[in-house]
Design a protein around this motif. Structure first.
Motif, mmCIF file in Angstrom:
data_model
loop_
_atom_site.group_PDB
_atom_site.id
_atom_site.type_symbol
_atom_site.label_atom_id
_atom_site.label_comp_id
_atom_site.label_asym_id
_atom_site.label_seq_id
_atom_site.Cartn_x
_atom_site.Cartn_y
_atom_site.Cartn_z
ATOM 1 N N PRO A 30 -26.006 -67.735 9.303
ATOM 2 C CA PRO A 30 -25.039 -67.688 8.205
ATOM 3 C C PRO A 30 -25.696 -67.429 6.855
ATOM 4 N N SER A 31 -26.973 -67.756 6.741
ATOM 5 C CA SER A 31 -27.672 -67.538 5.473
ATOM 6 C C SER A 31 -28.310 -66.160 5.374
ATOM 7 N N LYS A 32 -28.416 -65.500 6.536
ATOM 8 C CA LYS A 32 -28.995 -64.156 6.545
ATOM 9 C C LYS A 32 -28.055 -63.227 7.296
ATOM 10 N N PRO A 33 -26.973 -62.771 6.661
ATOM 11 C CA PRO A 33 -26.023 -61.889 7.330
ATOM 12 C C PRO A 33 -26.751 -60.650 7.841
ATOM 13 N N PRO A 34 -26.192 -59.945 8.869
ATOM 14 C CA PRO A 34 -24.819 -60.197 9.319
ATOM 15 C C PRO A 34 -24.745 -61.174 10.501
ATOM 16 N N GLU A 35 -23.670 -61.938 10.527
ATOM 17 C CA GLU A 35 -23.273 -62.677 11.727
ATOM 18 C C GLU A 35 -22.288 -61.813 12.505
ATOM 19 N N ARG A 36 -22.228 -62.012 13.771
ATOM 20 C CA ARG A 36 -21.257 -61.260 14.562
ATOM 21 C C ARG A 36 -20.762 -62.131 15.710
ATOM 22 N N GLU A 37 -19.506 -61.912 16.069
ATOM 23 C CA GLU A 37 -18.935 -62.653 17.193
ATOM 24 C C GLU A 37 -19.277 -61.924 18.485
ATOM 25 N N VAL A 38 -19.754 -62.703 19.438
ATOM 26 C CA VAL A 38 -20.149 -62.152 20.733
ATOM 27 C C VAL A 38 -19.308 -62.810 21.822
ATOM 28 N N VAL A 39 -18.750 -61.997 22.681
ATOM 29 C CA VAL A 39 -17.955 -62.479 23.806
ATOM 30 C C VAL A 39 -18.779 -62.319 25.079
ATOM 31 N N MET A 40 -18.962 -63.418 25.775
ATOM 32 C CA MET A 40 -19.663 -63.403 27.056
ATOM 33 C C MET A 40 -18.594 -63.521 28.149
ATOM 34 N N ASN A 41 -18.294 -62.432 28.810
ATOM 35 C CA ASN A 41 -17.175 -62.418 29.754
ATOM 36 C C ASN A 41 -17.597 -62.457 31.217
ATOM 37 N N GLN A 42 -18.895 -62.661 31.464
ATOM 38 C CA GLN A 42 -19.375 -62.715 32.840
ATOM 39 C C GLN A 42 -20.264 -63.940 33.042
ATOM 40 N N ILE A 43 -20.191 -64.495 34.223
ATOM 41 C CA ILE A 43 -21.089 -65.598 34.576
ATOM 42 C C ILE A 43 -22.496 -65.045 34.819
ATOM 43 N N TYR A 44 -23.474 -65.758 34.345
ATOM 44 C CA TYR A 44 -24.857 -65.413 34.671
ATOM 45 C C TYR A 44 -25.627 -66.715 34.882
ATOM 46 N N TYR A 45 -26.861 -66.594 35.349
ATOM 47 C CA TYR A 45 -27.704 -67.756 35.619
ATOM 48 C C TYR A 45 -28.930 -67.704 34.718
ATOM 49 N N ILE A 46 -29.419 -68.903 34.360
ATOM 50 C CA ILE A 46 -30.615 -68.983 33.542
ATOM 51 C C ILE A 46 -31.490 -70.107 34.083
ATOM 52 N N LEU A 47 -32.805 -69.899 34.012
ATOM 53 C CA LEU A 47 -33.735 -70.928 34.457
ATOM 54 C C LEU A 47 -33.711 -72.072 33.446
ATOM 55 N N ASN A 48 -33.621 -73.306 33.943
ATOM 56 C CA ASN A 48 -33.483 -74.437 33.023
ATOM 57 C C ASN A 48 -34.803 -74.871 32.393
ATOM 58 N N HIS A 49 -35.877 -74.115 32.634
ATOM 59 C CA HIS A 49 -37.175 -74.415 32.025
ATOM 60 C C HIS A 49 -37.965 -73.118 31.884
ATOM 61 N N GLU A 50 -39.006 -73.168 31.111
ATOM 62 C CA GLU A 50 -39.896 -72.011 30.992
ATOM 63 C C GLU A 50 -40.713 -71.866 32.276
ATOM 64 N N VAL A 51 -40.987 -70.617 32.672
ATOM 65 C CA VAL A 51 -41.744 -70.370 33.906
ATOM 66 C C VAL A 51 -43.101 -71.052 33.804
ATOM 67 N N THR A 52 -43.454 -71.767 34.872
ATOM 68 C CA THR A 52 -44.665 -72.599 34.856
ATOM 69 C C THR A 52 -45.857 -71.889 35.486
ATOM 70 N N VAL A 53 -47.001 -72.505 35.278
ATOM 71 C CA VAL A 53 -48.230 -72.031 35.911
ATOM 72 C C VAL A 53 -48.087 -72.036 37.428
ATOM 73 N N GLY A 54 -47.532 -73.122 37.981
ATOM 74 C CA GLY A 54 -47.393 -73.216 39.428
ATOM 75 C C GLY A 54 -46.477 -72.142 39.993
ATOM 76 N N GLU A 55 -45.382 -71.841 39.303
ATOM 77 C CA GLU A 55 -44.448 -70.817 39.785
ATOM 78 C C GLU A 55 -45.083 -69.430 39.721
ATOM 79 N N TYR A 56 -45.778 -69.148 38.639
ATOM 80 C CA TYR A 56 -46.367 -67.821 38.488
ATOM 81 C C TYR A 56 -47.521 -67.611 39.463
ATOM 82 N N ARG A 57 -48.267 -68.657 39.778
ATOM 83 C CA ARG A 57 -49.385 -68.523 40.717
ATOM 84 C C ARG A 57 -48.897 -68.068 42.096
ATOM 85 N N LEU A 58 -47.686 -68.447 42.484
ATOM 86 C CA LEU A 58 -47.149 -67.988 43.767
ATOM 87 C C LEU A 58 -47.025 -66.474 43.797
#
Length: 505
Positions: free
Chosen positions: A293-321
């Motif tokens: 709001p302090s650095k325009p422009p702001e814009r309204e974004v509509v997310m009309n589809q379901i998607y998935y996101i990892l609930n954490h940052e990718v770890t060393v153990g996951e990447y080593r696999l």
């Protein structure tokens, strides 16, 4: 000498017999005078002796009309909706057959009128009003019945008993599928419920049958088609079940059986669907205001589809696999300041010194290991998930001090460098470290935002730099505002750069 004497005796016996027969024929026997009965002998002598006597008239009793069977049988217990049926050995003469020929009365003497009908050798008595449960009834014949052959039935009486009322047990749940606590449920599986009694379809609706998906502290109603057939109830979701989701099914007492009995009690159970890669959570459609709001422009974004996101940052153990599978190529950086891969046993540390290009190898490999299409998040997807419907400067509120419980920043580190994942509190959508710890690569090219309403934006089509979001452990908390963004060359590697993945269902 003896022979002479025997012949003499036989001759004398013969002469005596002849004389007796001659005497009876000449002097017949006289009748003795009768005993006096008050009548003179003269009057009796004047009556003719041989006058015939006439026999009195004889009335012959008719044959009885035979009954082959009675329904209900005498003293039987039957349903109150029973018919009364009499079967004879011949058809009836219906001339004198009326509704008054029989009576039906209960044990208190209350009579119930009847309708009579005949068919062949059968006579049916139909009560004009419903019989009551657990009551004794008597059927009585009032007027004689006559068969076509002239036989008559003048007396008939028998009793029967109606059954007690059925147990008014409410319907109950017998079996559910998927079962309570079941996991790895397929995306196209329907919900099936089997009950003890058939349901009234009029009572089956979204008010009596609720299906909700649970994400963190939020519940989302699931739309679908309800089908009822006898004692079974089926729910078919309008869209396939989401991956890695917990669904809760609730049956409410508004459900009723065909007799109007309500469901025995509220019935609830849950199941989990087939999972994506560990830690992937669904993000539901919605809208938000993207930008500062302090650095325009702001814009309204509509997310009309379901998607998935990892609930954490990718770890060393996951990447080593991925490295061990030969799909990810990763080497020690020339500058290894706080390099998390340096200690391979620290598997829950977020991977740093990762370039945008190297993230593409990892997402491609991950798509081959699990269901779904894995990729970096778009910038809009990242900010929408980080805000989690919040409207403040930070994911946790409007004041930077709330970040102490939610983010790693330059003022709350116990030791320098990236910190293990999931040690701080998640946001309201269950996502950890969306601010601080490591800046995260996203899919978009870096460019100024455009002042317009957009739907599910994917960023510019071309560019030189790739966008990073979220800030890192180096930043002060005041600079970790949700709209902060930056751009870096895709090949660059830094101690403050990491990533998380998104996926399409």
């Amino acid at each position: 000498m003896r022979l002479f004497h025997l012949l003499l005796v036989l001759s004398l016996y013969f002469l005596i017999s002849c004389e007796r027969k001659k005497s009876l024929s000449e002097n017949p026997p006289q009748l003795l005078p009768a005993v006096s009965t008050g009548e003179s002998s003269k009057s009796r002598q004047n009556q003719p002796i041989s006058e015939p006597v006439s026999a009195p008239e004889f009335n012959q009793t008719p044959k009885l009309l035979s009954i082959n069977s009675l329904v209900p049988a005498p003293n039987a217990t039957v349903s109150p909706d029973t018919l009364i049926l009499l079967n004879f050995d011949q058809s009836l003469d219906s001339k004198n057959l009326t509704a008054e020929s029989f009576t039906l009365a209960d044990s208190e003497g209350t009579q119930i009128s009847l309708r009579l009908s005949t068919r062949g050798n059968s006579l049916t008595l139909t009560p004009n009003s419903a019989l009551t449960y657990d009551t004794s009834y008597t059927v009585s014949l009032l007027k004689s019945l006559r068969g076509q052959n002239g036989e008559i039935l003048s007396e008939l009486r028998w009793n029967f008993l109606t059954s007690p009322p059925p147990l008014m047990r409410p319907p109950s749940v017998v079996l559910v599928n998927p079962t309570d606590g079941e996991t790895q449920v397929q995306a196209d599986q329907s919900i099936n419920v089997y009950l003890s009694q058939p349901l009234d379809p009029q009572t089956v609706s979204k008010e009596s049958v609720r299906i909700q998906a649970t994400q963190g502290a939020r519940d989302f109603s699931v739309e679908g088609n309800l089908q009822v057939e006898g004692t079974s109830l089926k729910f078919i979701p309008r869209q396939p079940w989401l991956y890695g989701m917990t669904y809760r099914v609730t049956l409410l007492p508004e459900l009723k059986d065909l007799k109007g009995n309500r469901l025995e009690a509220r019935y609830e159970w849950s199941f989990e669907t087939h999972t994506l890669a560990p830690g992937m959570v669904p993000i539901w459609p919605g809208s938000f205001v993207m930008g500062s709001p302090s650095k325009p422009p702001e814009r309204e974004v509509v997310m009309n589809q379901i998607y998935y996101i990892l609930n954490h940052e990718v770890t060393v153990g996951e990447y080593r696999l991925c490295m061990e599978a030969g799909a990810c190529h990763y080497s020690e950086p020339t500058e290894s300041h706080y390099w998390t891969m340096k200690n391979p046993d620290q598997i829950d540390a977020p991977l740093n010194y990762i370039s945008w290009d190297q993230t593409q190898e990892y997402t491609h490999w991950l798509s081959l290991q699990y269901p779904g299409n894995y990729r970096l998040c778009t910038e809009a997807e990242w900010e929408y998930a980080a805000r989690a419907e919040g409207k403040g400067r930070f994911g946790c509120g409007t004041e930077a001090k709330c970040l102490n419980q939610h983010a790693w920043h330059s003022r709350n580190l116990s030791q320098p460098g990236p910190q293990p994942i999931q040690r701080k509190q998640p946001n309201t959508w269950g996502l950890f470290d969306m601010q601080g710890n490591l800046w995260e690569w996203v899919q978009d090219y870096y460019a100024p935002l455009v002042l317009e309403t957009v739907i599910q934006p994917s960023g510019p089509k071309e560019g030189r730099l790739r966008t990073v979001r979220g800030g890192s452990y180096r930043n002060q908390p005041e600079s970790l505002e949700l709209w902060q963004r930056g751009g870096n060359p895709p090949e660059i590697r830094h101690d403050y750069l990491g990533f998380r993945v998104c996926a399409d269902p």
